[in-house]
Design an enzyme around this catalytic site. Structure first.
Site, short mmCIF file in Angstrom:
data_model
loop_
_atom_site.label_atom_id
_atom_site.label_comp_id
_atom_site.label_asym_id
_atom_site.label_seq_id
_atom_site.Cartn_x
_atom_site.Cartn_y
_atom_site.Cartn_z
N ARG A 58 5.37 10.97 -2.75
CA ARG A 58 5.05 10.69 -1.34
C ARG A 58 6.26 11.00 -0.46
O ARG A 58 7.32 10.40 -0.62
CB ARG A 58 4.72 9.20 -1.22
CG ARG A 58 4.56 8.72 0.20
CD ARG A 58 4.54 7.20 0.25
NE ARG A 58 4.23 6.76 1.61
CZ ARG A 58 4.34 5.51 2.03
NH1 ARG A 58 4.78 4.57 1.21
NH2 ARG A 58 4.05 5.21 3.26
N PRO A 110 0.80 -1.23 0.00
CA PRO A 110 0.00 0.00 0.00
C PRO A 110 0.83 1.28 0.00
O PRO A 110 1.86 1.36 0.67
CB PRO A 110 -0.83 -0.11 1.29
CG PRO A 110 -0.09 -1.09 2.14
CD PRO A 110 0.55 -2.05 1.19
N ASN A 111 0.35 2.22 -0.78
CA ASN A 111 0.90 3.58 -0.89
C ASN A 111 2.20 3.68 -1.69
O ASN A 111 2.67 4.76 -1.99
CB ASN A 111 1.10 4.21 0.50
CG ASN A 111 -0.21 4.31 1.26
OD1 ASN A 111 -1.16 4.90 0.75
ND2 ASN A 111 -0.27 3.72 2.44
N ALA A 152 3.16 -0.72 4.99
CA ALA A 152 2.66 -0.80 6.36
C ALA A 152 2.17 -2.20 6.74
O ALA A 152 2.10 -2.52 7.93
CB ALA A 152 1.53 0.21 6.54
N HIS A 161 12.56 -2.42 2.75
CA HIS A 161 11.97 -1.13 3.13
C HIS A 161 12.91 -0.04 2.66
O HIS A 161 14.13 -0.11 2.91
CB HIS A 161 11.75 -1.02 4.64
CG HIS A 161 10.78 -2.02 5.16
ND1 HIS A 161 9.41 -1.85 5.03
CD2 HIS A 161 10.95 -3.22 5.77
CE1 HIS A 161 8.80 -2.90 5.56
NE2 HIS A 161 9.71 -3.75 6.01
N SER A 186 13.00 3.14 3.63
CA SER A 186 13.48 3.95 4.76
C SER A 186 14.08 3.04 5.83
O SER A 186 13.87 1.82 5.84
CB SER A 186 12.32 4.75 5.36
OG SER A 186 11.34 3.86 5.89
N TYR A 228 11.28 8.95 1.20
CA TYR A 228 11.27 7.87 0.20
C TYR A 228 11.95 8.23 -1.11
O TYR A 228 12.03 7.38 -2.01
CB TYR A 228 9.82 7.44 -0.05
CG TYR A 228 9.13 6.90 1.19
CD1 TYR A 228 9.55 5.71 1.76
CD2 TYR A 228 8.09 7.59 1.80
CE1 TYR A 228 8.95 5.20 2.91
CE2 TYR A 228 7.46 7.09 2.95
CZ TYR A 228 7.90 5.90 3.49
OH TYR A 228 7.30 5.40 4.62
N ARG A 234 7.05 0.85 13.66
CA ARG A 234 7.66 0.37 12.42
C ARG A 234 8.80 -0.63 12.68
O ARG A 234 9.37 -1.20 11.76
CB ARG A 234 8.20 1.53 11.59
CG ARG A 234 7.12 2.45 11.07
CD ARG A 234 7.67 3.48 10.10
NE ARG A 234 6.80 4.64 10.04
CZ ARG A 234 5.71 4.72 9.26
NH1 ARG A 234 5.39 3.74 8.46
NH2 ARG A 234 4.97 5.81 9.29
N ASN A 260 8.27 -5.19 -0.89
CA ASN A 260 8.15 -4.09 0.06
C ASN A 260 6.69 -4.11 0.51
O ASN A 260 5.81 -3.66 -0.22
CB ASN A 260 8.52 -2.75 -0.56
CG ASN A 260 8.46 -1.63 0.47
OD1 ASN A 260 7.88 -1.79 1.55
ND2 ASN A 260 9.05 -0.49 0.14
N GLU A 299 12.57 -9.11 2.14
CA GLU A 299 11.75 -7.97 2.57
C GLU A 299 12.58 -6.69 2.42
O GLU A 299 13.70 -6.62 2.91
CB GLU A 299 11.33 -8.17 4.04
CG GLU A 299 10.51 -7.03 4.62
CD GLU A 299 10.15 -7.27 6.09
OE1 GLU A 299 10.38 -8.39 6.61
OE2 GLU A 299 9.66 -6.31 6.72
N HIS A 337 3.92 -4.31 9.31
CA HIS A 337 3.73 -4.08 10.74
C HIS A 337 2.38 -4.55 11.25
O HIS A 337 2.12 -4.52 12.45
CB HIS A 337 3.87 -2.58 11.04
CG HIS A 337 4.99 -1.92 10.30
ND1 HIS A 337 6.29 -2.35 10.37
CD2 HIS A 337 5.00 -0.85 9.44
CE1 HIS A 337 7.04 -1.58 9.59
NE2 HIS A 337 6.29 -0.68 9.01
N ARG A 351 12.68 5.18 12.92
CA ARG A 351 11.42 5.92 12.83
C ARG A 351 10.53 5.58 14.04
O ARG A 351 11.03 5.27 15.11
CB ARG A 351 10.75 5.61 11.49
CG ARG A 351 11.64 6.00 10.29
CD ARG A 351 10.98 5.69 8.97
NE ARG A 351 9.79 6.49 8.77
CZ ARG A 351 8.90 6.26 7.79
NH1 ARG A 351 9.10 5.26 6.95
NH2 ARG A 351 7.84 7.03 7.66
#
Ligand code: DQA
Length: 154
Positions: free
Chosen positions: A17, A9-10, A77, A100, A102, A22, A111, A74, A98, A80, A107
């Site tokens: 974004r 998502p996103n 969210a 990510h 960032s 990112y 996360r 990736n 996996e 998590h 953070r």
């Protein structure tokens, strides 16, 4: 396809974004570069992005049957939050990395936990969008280079 690249998502909004987190590279740019990186090593690469948890679970189930040998994901969210995604990886038993963009450990507290990481072949975070390419390097190492150029099972 040898390698399936999934973005959750996103991540379709990459480029605009939160660019300070990112970067400015768009998802189509990342996907095209990953397809080229795989092709240079003789691997075919499919890409998939969804903002819907169940759609990602469905795509993983398809991957078990369509010849996918390695997954780079990736999960956004869903890393998590999603027991369903964890169960899907356990069900299909495909090796995955996996990623990510960032540094999730620098953070918010929420996360720092991923439902996927302990099932993953490896986890990359904090390398920006280079993380996808580092993951693809590893997949190439596992599927091509380790065998002296021969195609091998993961
Ligand atoms: C992310 C990190 C997640 O915490 C976040 O929800 C994302 C992107 C990353 O690539 O850094 O959507 O997966």
């Amino acid at each position: 396809m040898d390698v399936l690249v999934i973005n959750g998502p996103n991540l379709n909004t990459l480029g605009t974004r939160e660019p300070e987190v990112y970067g400015t590279t768009t998802l189509p740019e990342i996907e095209a570069a990953l397809i080229a990186q795989g092709a240079a090593a003789g691997l075919s690469v499919d890409t998939f992005q969804s903002n819907h948890e169940g759609a990602i679970v469905d795509r993983l189930h398809e991957a078990r049957a369509d010849g996918t040998r390695f997954v780079i994901i990736n999960p956004g969210a869903y890393a998590h939050t999603s027991v369903a995604l964890r169960d899907a990886f356990a069900a299909v038993a495909l090796p995955f990395i996996e990623v990510h963009i960032s540094n999730v450990h620098a953070r918010e507290e929420f996360r720092k936990h991923s439902y996927l990481s302990d099932l993953a072949a490896g986890v990359l975070f904090g390398f920006g969008t280079h993380g996808y390419h580092l993951a693809m390097d590893y997949v190439i190492l596992r599927l091509v280079d380790d065998s002296g150029g021969q195609r091998v099972p993961a």
